[in-house]
Design a protein around this motif. Structure first.
Motif, PDB file in Angstrom:
ATOM      1  N   SER A 162       0.830  -1.205   0.000  1.00  0.00           N
ATOM      2  CA  SER A 162       0.000   0.000   0.000  1.00  0.00           C
ATOM      3  C   SER A 162       0.870   1.264   0.000  1.00  0.00           C
ATOM      4  O   SER A 162       1.826   1.368   0.762  1.00  0.00           O
ATOM      5  N   THR A 163       0.554   2.192  -0.882  1.00  0.00           N
ATOM      6  CA  THR A 163       1.328   3.440  -0.966  1.00  0.00           C
ATOM      7  C   THR A 163       0.396   4.650  -0.918  1.00  0.00           C
ATOM      8  O   THR A 163       0.345   5.369   0.071  1.00  0.00           O
ATOM      9  N   LYS A 164      -0.402   4.815  -1.977  1.00  0.00           N
ATOM     10  CA  LYS A 164      -1.260   6.008  -1.999  1.00  0.00           C
ATOM     11  C   LYS A 164      -2.364   5.912  -0.959  1.00  0.00           C
ATOM     12  O   LYS A 164      -2.828   6.942  -0.451  1.00  0.00           O
ATOM     13  N   ALA A 165      -2.783   4.704  -0.591  1.00  0.00           N
ATOM     14  CA  ALA A 165      -3.814   4.591   0.449  1.00  0.00           C
ATOM     15  C   ALA A 165      -3.240   5.080   1.787  1.00  0.00           C
ATOM     16  O   ALA A 165      -3.941   5.734   2.568  1.00  0.00           O
ATOM     17  N   TYR A 166      -1.960   4.778   2.028  1.00  0.00           N
ATOM     18  CA  TYR A 166      -1.321   5.203   3.293  1.00  0.00           C
ATOM     19  C   TYR A 166      -1.379   6.724   3.451  1.00  0.00           C
ATOM     20  O   TYR A 166      -1.812   7.232   4.485  1.00  0.00           O
ATOM     21  N   THR A 167      -0.970   7.454   2.415  1.00  0.00           N
ATOM     22  CA  THR A 167      -0.938   8.914   2.553  1.00  0.00           C
ATOM     23  C   THR A 167      -2.358   9.481   2.647  1.00  0.00           C
ATOM     24  O   THR A 167      -2.610  10.416   3.419  1.00  0.00           O
ATOM     25  N   SER A 168      -3.299   8.876   1.920  1.00  0.00           N
ATOM     26  CA  SER A 168      -4.684   9.358   2.013  1.00  0.00           C
ATOM     27  C   SER A 168      -5.295   9.040   3.380  1.00  0.00           C
ATOM     28  O   SER A 168      -6.080   9.823   3.917  1.00  0.00           O
ATOM     29  N   GLN A 169      -4.939   7.902   3.944  1.00  0.00           N
ATOM     30  CA  GLN A 169      -5.437   7.560   5.289  1.00  0.00           C
ATOM     31  C   GLN A 169      -4.947   8.589   6.309  1.00  0.00           C
ATOM     32  O   GLN A 169      -5.722   9.048   7.162  1.00  0.00           O
ATOM     33  N   ILE A 170      -3.660   8.959   6.222  1.00  0.00           N
ATOM     34  CA  ILE A 170      -3.125   9.939   7.185  1.00  0.00           C
ATOM     35  C   ILE A 170      -3.889  11.259   7.049  1.00  0.00           C
ATOM     36  O   ILE A 170      -4.286  11.875   8.040  1.00  0.00           O
ATOM     37  N   VAL A 171      -4.106  11.672   5.798  1.00  0.00           N
ATOM     38  CA  VAL A 171      -4.807  12.932   5.570  1.00  0.00           C
ATOM     39  C   VAL A 171      -6.235  12.873   6.126  1.00  0.00           C
ATOM     40  O   VAL A 171      -6.707  13.816   6.766  1.00  0.00           O
ATOM     41  N   VAL A 172      -6.916  11.754   5.929  1.00  0.00           N
ATOM     42  CA  VAL A 172      -8.279  11.626   6.455  1.00  0.00           C
ATOM     43  C   VAL A 172      -8.262  11.679   7.988  1.00  0.00           C
ATOM     44  O   VAL A 172      -9.094  12.342   8.612  1.00  0.00           O
ATOM     45  N   MET A 173      -7.293  11.023   8.596  1.00  0.00           N
ATOM     46  CA  MET A 173      -7.253  11.046  10.065  1.00  0.00           C
ATOM     47  C   MET A 173      -6.848  12.413  10.607  1.00  0.00           C
ATOM     48  O   MET A 173      -7.318  12.819  11.674  1.00  0.00           O
ATOM     49  N   ALA A 174      -6.013  13.152   9.865  1.00  0.00           N
ATOM     50  CA  ALA A 174      -5.718  14.535  10.267  1.00  0.00           C
ATOM     51  C   ALA A 174      -7.000  15.371  10.163  1.00  0.00           C
ATOM     52  O   ALA A 174      -7.303  16.193  11.056  1.00  0.00           O
ATOM     53  N   MET A 175      -7.776  15.143   9.112  1.00  0.00           N
ATOM     54  CA  MET A 175      -9.045  15.876   8.961  1.00  0.00           C
ATOM     55  C   MET A 175     -10.026  15.470  10.069  1.00  0.00           C
ATOM     56  O   MET A 175     -10.794  16.295  10.566  1.00  0.00           O
ATOM     57  N   LEU A 176      -9.971  14.206  10.465  1.00  0.00           N
ATOM     58  CA  LEU A 176     -10.813  13.731  11.568  1.00  0.00           C
ATOM     59  C   LEU A 176     -10.454  14.486  12.855  1.00  0.00           C
ATOM     60  O   LEU A 176     -11.340  14.939  13.596  1.00  0.00           O
ATOM     61  N   ALA A 177      -9.151  14.646  13.096  1.00  0.00           N
ATOM     62  CA  ALA A 177      -8.702  15.394  14.281  1.00  0.00           C
ATOM     63  C   ALA A 177      -9.214  16.827  14.223  1.00  0.00           C
ATOM     64  O   ALA A 177      -9.688  17.381  15.228  1.00  0.00           O
ATOM     65  N   LEU A 178      -9.128  17.435  13.027  1.00  0.00           N
ATOM     66  CA  LEU A 178      -9.597  18.819  12.854  1.00  0.00           C
ATOM     67  C   LEU A 178     -11.098  18.908  13.119  1.00  0.00           C
ATOM     68  O   LEU A 178     -11.572  19.847  13.760  1.00  0.00           O
ATOM     69  N   ALA A 179     -11.839  17.914  12.638  1.00  0.00           N
ATOM     70  CA  ALA A 179     -13.297  17.944  12.801  1.00  0.00           C
ATOM     71  C   ALA A 179     -13.680  17.750  14.269  1.00  0.00           C
ATOM     72  O   ALA A 179     -14.523  18.480  14.798  1.00  0.00           O
ATOM     73  N   ILE A 180     -13.050  16.795  14.934  1.00  0.00           N
ATOM     74  CA  ILE A 180     -13.398  16.548  16.341  1.00  0.00           C
ATOM     75  C   ILE A 180     -13.009  17.761  17.192  1.00  0.00           C
ATOM     76  O   ILE A 180     -13.737  18.170  18.091  1.00  0.00           O
ATOM     77  N   GLY A 181     -11.862  18.359  16.863  1.00  0.00           N
ATOM     78  CA  GLY A 181     -11.356  19.474  17.677  1.00  0.00           C
ATOM     79  C   GLY A 181     -11.938  20.824  17.307  1.00  0.00           C
ATOM     80  O   GLY A 181     -11.571  21.846  17.899  1.00  0.00           O
ATOM     81  N   SER A 182     -12.858  20.851  16.342  1.00  0.00           N
ATOM     82  CA  SER A 182     -13.276  22.146  15.788  1.00  0.00           C
ATOM     83  C   SER A 182     -14.057  23.023  16.765  1.00  0.00           C
ATOM     84  O   SER A 182     -14.292  24.192  16.488  1.00  0.00           O
ATOM     85  N   ASP A 183     -14.465  22.473  17.921  1.00  0.00           N
ATOM     86  CA  ASP A 183     -15.199  23.294  18.889  1.00  0.00           C
ATOM     87  C   ASP A 183     -14.271  23.954  19.916  1.00  0.00           C
ATOM     88  O   ASP A 183     -14.738  24.593  20.845  1.00  0.00           O
ATOM     89  N   THR A 184     -12.969  23.803  19.739  1.00  0.00           N
ATOM     90  CA  THR A 184     -12.019  24.392  20.698  1.00  0.00           C
ATOM     91  C   THR A 184     -11.420  25.679  20.131  1.00  0.00           C
ATOM     92  O   THR A 184     -10.646  25.637  19.170  1.00  0.00           O
ATOM     93  N   ILE A 185     -11.809  26.796  20.722  1.00  0.00           N
ATOM     94  CA  ILE A 185     -11.392  28.085  20.169  1.00  0.00           C
ATOM     95  C   ILE A 185      -9.885  28.308  20.291  1.00  0.00           C
ATOM     96  O   ILE A 185      -9.250  28.840  19.391  1.00  0.00           O
ATOM     97  N   SER A 186      -9.297  27.818  21.389  1.00  0.00           N
ATOM     98  CA  SER A 186      -7.873  28.097  21.622  1.00  0.00           C
ATOM     99  C   SER A 186      -6.968  27.474  20.553  1.00  0.00           C
ATOM    100  O   SER A 186      -5.837  27.926  20.370  1.00  0.00           O
TER     101      SER A 186
END
Ligand code: UD1
Ligand code: BG6
Length: 371
Positions: A162-186
Motif C-alpha cells: 500500500s502506498t497512496k492509500a497510506y498517505t490518504s489515510q493519514i490525511v483523512v485522520m488529520a481531517m478527523l482530528a480537525l473535525a473533532i477538535g473544531s469546537d475548541t477556540i484556543s
C-alpha cells in the motif's frame, strides 16, 4: 491500466498528488471574510458530538493501515484532548482487550475486508463502542458494518504494497482530528495552519517525487545489503515503521523501523561501519533530539542516510560523512505524508534492481481475508 508506468506500485506512488487531492475534495472549506477555515466530513458530522464525549479513541488496523493511524495519533491527541490508543487487530482479539461503551473505535482498512480488522469490528460492536470506519472501498464489509465513517477516496489500489492509500489515510485522520477538535477556540490558529498545509500538500508531494532518480541511485548502493534500519520518532515513528515495512515486503531485504528514543535499549548494539541506517530528522519539536541521535550513531561509525528538511544538510551531518535526502517542509503533523515518499521510492527501486516482483511480493496478498 498502468499507463506509462512499468508497475502499479510505481504508478500509485507517482499519482499521490492526485489521490490526495481527491481525498480532500469537497472536505476543506476555505472560509470567507468572516468565516473560519474548516473541515467537513459528511460521513461523521452527525456523530461528532458522541465522539467528543467518548473517554478514549482506539485505532484498530493491520499492516500499513495501522501505521497510518500511528502517524495520525499525535495530532488526534493534540486537537481532541482525548486519549488515543493503538491496537493491531489480531492482538486485540488475542487478548480480548477491554473495549467499552464509552470508547470510539476507529477501524482503518484500505480494502475494508481484512479478516482480523473485521472480526475486531464485530467484537467492538458487541462491546457497545461507537464504531467508525476509514476505508478506501465503498460497499466493503467494514464500510457497511461500522456506524459511520469516512471513505478515503484514494482510487483503486492494485499494488499489494500500500502506498497512496497510506498517505490518504493519514490525511483523512488529520481531517478527523480537525473535525473533532473544531469546537475548541484556543486551537483555531493551529487548525487553520494545518488546513493551509493540507491545501499545499499535493504540490509538496509533487516536489518530493522529483527525488526519484536520487532514490534509484541510493537503491543501487544498497542493492546487496542484508538489512536496513530506519530510525524515527514523534510524528515520524510511523514513517520508520512504514518505510521498513515497504522495504521488507517488496524488496525482500530485512528492514526494521526503530523508535529513536529506544536506541540505547538494544538497537545501538547493531551499529557498525557496514549496516545502513536511515534516520528521519526533519524539522519538528523532536529535531534536536534526532540531531543528538545522529551524533551518537556517528560516534559509533554508523553508515548514515539522513532524511532532513531542505537546507538542513549541513546541520544534520556535522562531523561525519553521511548521505542526505532533503525533503520539503510542511506543517509538522503532515510531514509523515512527505517523508514516506522517498522510502516508497527506495523500496520500489530496490525491488526492481534486485529482480523481485514489485506488485505481487512473494507470499503476500492484497487483502488478507483469512486468519
Ligand atoms: C458522500 C458520497 C459522495 C458525495 C458526497 C456529497 C458516497 C459513498 N459518498 O461523501 O459520493 O459526493 O457525499 O456530499 O456515496 N461510512 C461508514 N463506514 C465507513 C465509511 C463510510 O459507515 O467505513 C458511511 C458514512 O458515515 C456515510 C457514507 O458511508 O454515511 C458515505 O461516506 P463518505 O463517502 O465518506 O461521505 P461523504 O464524503 O459525505
Ligand atoms: C495486507 C496488505 O497485508 O493487508 C497490506 O498486503 C495492508 O498492504 C494490510 O496494509 C491491511 O490491509 P487493509 O486492506 O485492511 O488496509
Amino acid at each position: 491500466n498502468k499507463g506509462n508506468y512499468e508497475h502499479y506500485m510505481q504508478k500509485e506512488i507517482h499519482e499521490q498528488p492526485e489521490s490526495l487531492t481527491t481525498t480532500m475534495r469537497g472536505r476543506l472549506l476555505r472560509g470567507g471574510s468572516s468565516k473560519a477555515k474548516s473541515v467537513l466530513l459528511g460521513g461523521i458530522k452527525d456523530h461528532l458530538k458522541t465522539i467528543r464525549r467518548s473517554r478514549r479513541i482506539v485505532f484498530i488496523g493491520c499492516g500499513t493501515s495501522y501505521n497510518a493511524a500511528l502517524a495520525a495519533r499525535p495530532i488526534l491527541e493534540e486537537l481532541t484532548g482525548i486519549p488515543v490508543t493503538m491496537e493491531i487487530a489480531s492482538d486485540l482479539l488475542d487478548r480480548q482487550g477491554p473495549i467499552y461503551r464509552e470508547d470510539t473505535t476507529v477501524f482503518v482498512s484500505q480494502s475494508g475486508e481484512t479478516a482480523d480488522t473485521l472480526q475486531a469490528l464485530e467484537y467492538a460492536l458487541e462491546n457497545g463502542a461507537l464504531c467508525v470506519g476509514i476505508t478506501n472501498t465503498v460497499g466493503s464489509a467494514i464500510a457497511r458494518n461500522t456506524h459511520c465513517g469516512v471513505h478515503i477516496n484514494a482510487g483503486c489500489e492494485i499494488g499489494v504494497a500500500s502506498t497512496k492509500a497510506y498517505t490518504s489515510q493519514i490525511v483523512v485522520m488529520a481531517m478527523l482530528a480537525l473535525a473533532i477538535g473544531s469546537d475548541t477556540i484556543s486551537s483555531q490558529a493551529r487548525r487553520e495552519a494545518i488546513i493551509d498545509g493540507l491545501f499545499d500538500l499535493p504540490s509538496k508531494v509533487r516536489e518530493v517525487l522529483k527525488l526519484d532518480q536520487e532514490l534509484k541511485d541510493l537503491a543501487n548502493l544498497l542493492i546487496a545489503e542484508q538489512s536496513l534500519l530506519v530510525f524515527g520518532r514523534g510524528y515520524n515513528y510511523a514513517t520508520a515503521l512504514e518505510g521498513a515495512l515497504k522495504v521488507k515486503e517488496v524488496s525482500l531485504m530485512h528492514s526494521e523501523g526503530i523508535l529513536a528514543g529506544e536506541m540505547k535499549h538494544g538497537p545501538l548494539a547493531l551499529v557498525d561501519e557496514t549496516l545502513p541506517i536511515v534516520v528521519v530528522a526533519t524539522r519538528d519539536a523532536c529535531f534536536s533530539k534526532q540531531q543528538s541521535v545522529i551524533q551518537q550513531l556517528h560516534a559509533r561509525k554508523g553508515r548514515l542516510i539522513v532524511m532532513c528538511t531542505k537546507g538542513d544538510a549541513a546541520s544534520v551531518c556535522v562531523g561525519g560523512a553521511c548521505r542526505v535526502i532533503e525533503v520539503p517542509r510542511v506543517e509538522d503533523c503532515l510531514q509523515p505524508v512527505i517523508n514516506i515518499v522517498p522510502l516508497q521510492l527506495l523500496a520500489y527501486h530496490l525491488t526492481v534492481l534486485r529482480g523481485y516482483n514489485v506488485d505481487q511480493p512473494r507470499n503476500l496478498a492484497k487483502s488478507v481475508t483469512t486468519q
